[in-house]
Design a protein around this motif. Sequence first.
Motif, PDB file in Angstrom:
ATOM      1  N   TYR A 172      -3.757   7.440  14.913  1.00 53.75           N
ATOM      2  CA  TYR A 172      -4.695   7.415  13.789  1.00 53.75           C
ATOM      3  C   TYR A 172      -5.475   6.108  13.794  1.00 53.75           C
ATOM      4  O   TYR A 172      -4.909   5.037  14.046  1.00 53.75           O
ATOM      5  N   LEU A 210     -10.865  -0.625   7.260  1.00 59.14           N
ATOM      6  CA  LEU A 210     -10.438  -1.565   6.232  1.00 59.14           C
ATOM      7  C   LEU A 210     -11.615  -2.433   5.796  1.00 59.14           C
ATOM      8  O   LEU A 210     -11.452  -3.587   5.418  1.00 59.14           O
ATOM      9  N   TRP A 248      -3.182   0.428  -3.580  1.00 59.91           N
ATOM     10  CA  TRP A 248      -2.340  -0.747  -3.354  1.00 59.91           C
ATOM     11  C   TRP A 248      -1.989  -1.421  -4.665  1.00 59.91           C
ATOM     12  O   TRP A 248      -2.620  -1.199  -5.696  1.00 59.91           O
ATOM     13  N   TRP A 261      -4.658   7.330   2.490  1.00 59.25           N
ATOM     14  CA  TRP A 261      -4.434   6.083   1.773  1.00 59.25           C
ATOM     15  C   TRP A 261      -4.574   6.346   0.276  1.00 59.25           C
ATOM     16  O   TRP A 261      -5.566   6.911  -0.181  1.00 59.25           O
ATOM     17  N   TRP A 263       6.036  -0.782   7.686  1.00 60.42           N
ATOM     18  CA  TRP A 263       6.084   0.464   6.921  1.00 60.42           C
ATOM     19  C   TRP A 263       7.510   0.772   6.479  1.00 60.42           C
ATOM     20  O   TRP A 263       8.474   0.487   7.210  1.00 60.42           O
ATOM     21  N   GLY A 264       7.636   1.368   5.314  1.00 64.11           N
ATOM     22  CA  GLY A 264       8.905   1.940   4.909  1.00 64.11           C
ATOM     23  C   GLY A 264       9.189   3.207   5.704  1.00 64.11           C
ATOM     24  O   GLY A 264       8.322   3.698   6.442  1.00 64.11           O
ATOM     25  N   GLN A 265      10.378   3.733   5.533  1.00 69.13           N
ATOM     26  CA  GLN A 265      10.791   4.895   6.329  1.00 69.13           C
ATOM     27  C   GLN A 265      10.233   6.208   5.771  1.00 69.13           C
ATOM     28  O   GLN A 265      10.352   7.254   6.416  1.00 69.13           O
ATOM     29  N   GLN A 316       0.161  17.408   8.124  1.00 68.04           N
ATOM     30  CA  GLN A 316      -1.180  16.854   7.927  1.00 68.04           C
ATOM     31  C   GLN A 316      -1.246  15.387   8.324  1.00 68.04           C
ATOM     32  O   GLN A 316      -0.240  14.798   8.747  1.00 68.04           O
ATOM     33  N   GLY A 317      -2.424  14.804   8.161  1.00 72.44           N
ATOM     34  CA  GLY A 317      -2.651  13.407   8.509  1.00 72.44           C
ATOM     35  C   GLY A 317      -2.293  12.465   7.376  1.00 72.44           C
ATOM     36  O   GLY A 317      -1.702  12.847   6.366  1.00 72.44           O
ATOM     37  N   LEU A 318      -2.680  11.219   7.568  1.00 65.38           N
ATOM     38  CA  LEU A 318      -2.368  10.152   6.614  1.00 65.38           C
ATOM     39  C   LEU A 318      -3.495  10.002   5.597  1.00 65.38           C
ATOM     40  O   LEU A 318      -4.678  10.059   5.951  1.00 65.38           O
ATOM     41  N   TYR A 333       4.752   7.016   1.964  1.00 71.83           N
ATOM     42  CA  TYR A 333       5.137   5.780   2.630  1.00 71.83           C
ATOM     43  C   TYR A 333       4.617   4.583   1.839  1.00 71.83           C
ATOM     44  O   TYR A 333       3.490   4.614   1.323  1.00 71.83           O
ATOM     45  N   TYR A 391      -2.959   3.168  14.723  1.00 74.45           N
ATOM     46  CA  TYR A 391      -1.537   3.387  14.512  1.00 74.45           C
ATOM     47  C   TYR A 391      -1.047   4.512  15.413  1.00 74.45           C
ATOM     48  O   TYR A 391      -1.797   5.434  15.739  1.00 74.45           O
ATOM     49  N   GLN A 405       1.447  11.718   3.260  1.00 78.58           N
ATOM     50  CA  GLN A 405       1.317  12.619   4.400  1.00 78.58           C
ATOM     51  C   GLN A 405       1.905  13.972   4.020  1.00 78.58           C
ATOM     52  O   GLN A 405       3.122  14.139   3.945  1.00 78.58           O
ATOM     53  N   HIS A 457       0.855  -1.191   0.000  1.00 78.48           N
ATOM     54  CA  HIS A 457       0.000   0.000   0.000  1.00 78.48           C
ATOM     55  C   HIS A 457       0.884   1.232   0.000  1.00 78.48           C
ATOM     56  O   HIS A 457       2.022   1.207   0.487  1.00 78.48           O
ATOM     57  N   VAL A 472       0.805   5.415   1.117  1.00 77.32           N
ATOM     58  CA  VAL A 472       0.120   6.373   1.978  1.00 77.32           C
ATOM     59  C   VAL A 472       0.848   7.713   1.875  1.00 77.32           C
ATOM     60  O   VAL A 472       2.080   7.751   1.911  1.00 77.32           O
ATOM     61  N   ALA A 530      -4.678  -4.771   8.117  1.00 81.86           N
ATOM     62  CA  ALA A 530      -3.933  -3.613   8.618  1.00 81.86           C
ATOM     63  C   ALA A 530      -2.511  -3.604   8.058  1.00 81.86           C
ATOM     64  O   ALA A 530      -1.982  -4.622   7.617  1.00 81.86           O
ATOM     65  N   LEU A 531      -1.902  -2.424   8.094  1.00 85.04           N
ATOM     66  CA  LEU A 531      -0.571  -2.218   7.528  1.00 85.04           C
ATOM     67  C   LEU A 531       0.456  -2.453   8.620  1.00 85.04           C
ATOM     68  O   LEU A 531       0.638  -1.603   9.503  1.00 85.04           O
ATOM     69  N   ASP A 532       1.125  -3.605   8.574  1.00 83.41           N
ATOM     70  CA  ASP A 532       1.936  -4.005   9.721  1.00 83.41           C
ATOM     71  C   ASP A 532       3.412  -3.642   9.609  1.00 83.41           C
ATOM     72  O   ASP A 532       4.104  -3.561  10.621  1.00 83.41           O
TER      73      ASP A 532
END
Lengths: 118, 108
Positions: free
Chosen positions: B87, B91, A50, A47, A108-110, A43-45, A95, B36, A39, A35, A37, A104-106
């Motif tokens: 957050y 889903l 994918w 989506w 994440w990249g940096q 601000q917020g995240l 991201y 999250y 930002q 996925h 995402v 869920a997104l378990d």
Amino acid sequence: QVHLVQSGAEVKKPGASVKVSCKASGYTFTGYFIHWVRQAPGQGLEWMGWINPNNGDTDYAQKFQDWVTMTRDTTISTAYMELSRLRSDYSAVYYCARGGYGDALDIWGQGTMVTVSS
Amino acid sequence: DIQLTQSPSFLSASVGDRVTITCRASQGIYNYLAWYQQKPGKAPKLLIYGASTLQSGVPSRFSGSGSGTEFTLTISSLQPEDFATYYCQQLNSYPPWTFGQGTKVEIK
């Protein structure tokens, strides 16, 4: 260990394109969706969409459909997100994250900072 | 699209406090909700999925509850490392899998 490692920060001019990479390690790349995402600063995240690395299927949020393309190269366990026709309000941290369809997104990249400025 | 509304948007609390954050969905999403935690300059970290299942490695002071349209994230005793932005994400069924606007937890 499971990792997603993204490419480095980019500075682009309006109207240009940029391609962000996300290299997976420590798990079977084709077994999970990737996925993306966004930002924006302060601000917020959001989506974005994918890609299923197993077959290349993609699904994008309607807001991003006209300027995002997600691809993958299974030979090097890497997913890509290309942003086209960049505008200054596209400046953000992008991201990649591992998940499934509805999972869920378990991992994440940096994050990759993309700055669009003339 | 399903909208998620978190409350409060900002929360000031002390170490040791019990903290509750609410996430309301614009339509029912069963238990397809994740929470999250994000610290400044860092990627988000998954805390809870399936509304109430703790992700491996996450301290047990974090808990989630709810189903349908109303969900809560509770931190039973706030620790210094918990000051962050939280957050929720839904889903349920078809994308987009939207996020709430975030709740910033700061030190009182």
